[in-house]
Design a protein around this motif. Structure first.
Motif, PDB file in Angstrom:
ATOM      1  N   UNK A 188       9.019  16.124  -1.171  1.00 27.60           N
ATOM      2  CA  UNK A 188       8.805  17.507  -1.567  1.00 27.60           C
ATOM      3  C   UNK A 188       8.527  17.551  -3.064  1.00 27.60           C
ATOM      4  N   UNK A 189       7.979  18.681  -3.490  1.00 27.43           N
ATOM      5  CA  UNK A 189       7.700  18.866  -4.910  1.00 27.43           C
ATOM      6  C   UNK A 189       7.644  20.355  -5.224  1.00 27.43           C
TER       7      UNK A 189
ATOM      8  N   UNK B 210       5.290  14.970 -11.225  1.00 25.40           N
ATOM      9  CA  UNK B 210       6.614  14.594 -11.744  1.00 25.40           C
ATOM     10  C   UNK B 210       7.798  15.232 -11.006  1.00 25.40           C
ATOM     11  N   UNK B 211       7.604  16.391 -10.387  1.00 26.86           N
ATOM     12  CA  UNK B 211       8.712  17.032  -9.670  1.00 26.86           C
ATOM     13  C   UNK B 211       8.917  16.473  -8.261  1.00 26.86           C
ATOM     14  N   UNK B 212       8.091  15.510  -7.855  1.00 27.22           N
ATOM     15  CA  UNK B 212       8.170  14.960  -6.487  1.00 27.22           C
ATOM     16  C   UNK B 212       9.496  14.237  -6.259  1.00 27.22           C
ATOM     17  N   UNK B 213      10.050  14.464  -5.063  1.00 26.56           N
ATOM     18  CA  UNK B 213      11.277  13.789  -4.644  1.00 26.56           C
ATOM     19  C   UNK B 213      11.028  13.171  -3.281  1.00 26.56           C
ATOM     20  N   UNK B 214      11.215  11.866  -3.178  1.00 29.47           N
ATOM     21  CA  UNK B 214      11.071  11.176  -1.894  1.00 29.47           C
ATOM     22  C   UNK B 214      12.346  11.441  -1.099  1.00 29.47           C
TER      23      UNK B 214
ATOM     24  N   UNK C  34       1.913   6.614  -6.848  1.00 31.17           N
ATOM     25  CA  UNK C  34       0.874   7.569  -7.232  1.00 31.17           C
ATOM     26  C   UNK C  34       1.379   9.008  -7.119  1.00 31.17           C
ATOM     27  N   UNK C  35       2.118   9.300  -6.057  1.00 30.05           N
ATOM     28  CA  UNK C  35       2.694  10.641  -5.899  1.00 30.05           C
ATOM     29  C   UNK C  35       3.585  10.960  -7.093  1.00 30.05           C
ATOM     30  N   UNK C  36       4.480  10.046  -7.421  1.00 29.88           N
ATOM     31  CA  UNK C  36       5.448  10.270  -8.503  1.00 29.88           C
ATOM     32  C   UNK C  36       4.756  10.376  -9.863  1.00 29.88           C
ATOM     33  N   UNK C  37       3.701   9.576 -10.077  1.00 30.14           N
ATOM     34  CA  UNK C  37       2.973   9.630 -11.353  1.00 30.14           C
ATOM     35  C   UNK C  37       2.199  10.942 -11.501  1.00 30.14           C
TER      36      UNK C  37
ATOM     37  N   UNK D 170       0.831  -1.202   0.000  1.00 28.78           N
ATOM     38  CA  UNK D 170       0.000   0.000   0.000  1.00 28.78           C
ATOM     39  C   UNK D 170       0.874   1.263   0.000  1.00 28.78           C
ATOM     40  N   UNK D 171       1.960   1.236   0.751  1.00 28.70           N
ATOM     41  CA  UNK D 171       2.885   2.370   0.782  1.00 28.70           C
ATOM     42  C   UNK D 171       3.523   2.556  -0.591  1.00 28.70           C
ATOM     43  N   UNK D 172       3.936   1.461  -1.231  1.00 29.53           N
ATOM     44  CA  UNK D 172       4.522   1.547  -2.568  1.00 29.53           C
ATOM     45  C   UNK D 172       3.515   2.128  -3.557  1.00 29.53           C
TER      46      UNK D 172
END
Length: 175
Positions: free
Chosen positions: A123-124, A100-104, A94-97, A87-89
């Protein structure tokens, strides 16, 4: 004289500690969460699965035009037998899709009332010089996914993460 000074110090410390615990509680059938009295609970739900939105004091947006907040998104998992890791993955994917500027920044194990959870910070860049930073707690309980999110401007994240974490850590599930 020393007794008077000690008495004043103890009185001040007691008042300060009492003031810090002057919080409100948002209580629903499935959960409860505490938040500072100068924050507000908003009925506006920008997403259908959003259960609540807590907004920091209005002055928090004076310098960066962003009002720090906490929200809860829930998702009925409909018997999909997902592990917390899966679920975390899905949540991170989903965040990254979607952004696009999201960085874990970090991904760690966490606990919510002794239950396994995941904590991610990311962050994004949302353009117009608006970089936001998020701290999320993700867990599964009673066939429902919970994503509790603290949102802040990157510029003020360090100033608000302590209070944001305290709010996140006050989250309790109904038994």
């Amino acid at each position: 004289m020393k007794v008077k000074i000690l008495t004043l110090v103890l009185l001040f410390a007691g008042v300060t500690l009492f003031a810090q615990d002057d919080w409100k509680t948002l209580k629903k059938d499935d959960y409860a969460i505490n938040y500072p009295k100068d924050w507000v609970s908003s009925d506006k739900k920008p997403q259908p699965n959003m259960q609540f939105l807590l907004l920091s004091e209005e002055k928090s947006q004076r310098d960066d035009l962003f009002r720090e907040n906490i929200n809860l998104i829930t998702e009925n998992l409909g018997g999909r037998d997902l592990t917390l890791q899966a679920y975390t993955k899905l949540s991170i994917d989903q965040i990254i899709a979607q952004i696009p500027s999201a960085k874990i920044i970090s991904h760690e194990s966490a606990k919510v009332e002794g239950r396994e959870a995941a904590a991610i910070v990311w962050s994004a860049d949302f353009g117009n010089s608006m970089i936001l930073k998020f701290k999320q707690i993700i867990l599964i309980y009673n066939d429902k996914g919970y994503v509790l999110t603290f949102s802040s401007s990157e510029a003020e994240y360090d100033s608000y993460v302590q209070i944001g974490s305290r709010i996140l850590n006050s989250f309790k599930l109904a038994k």
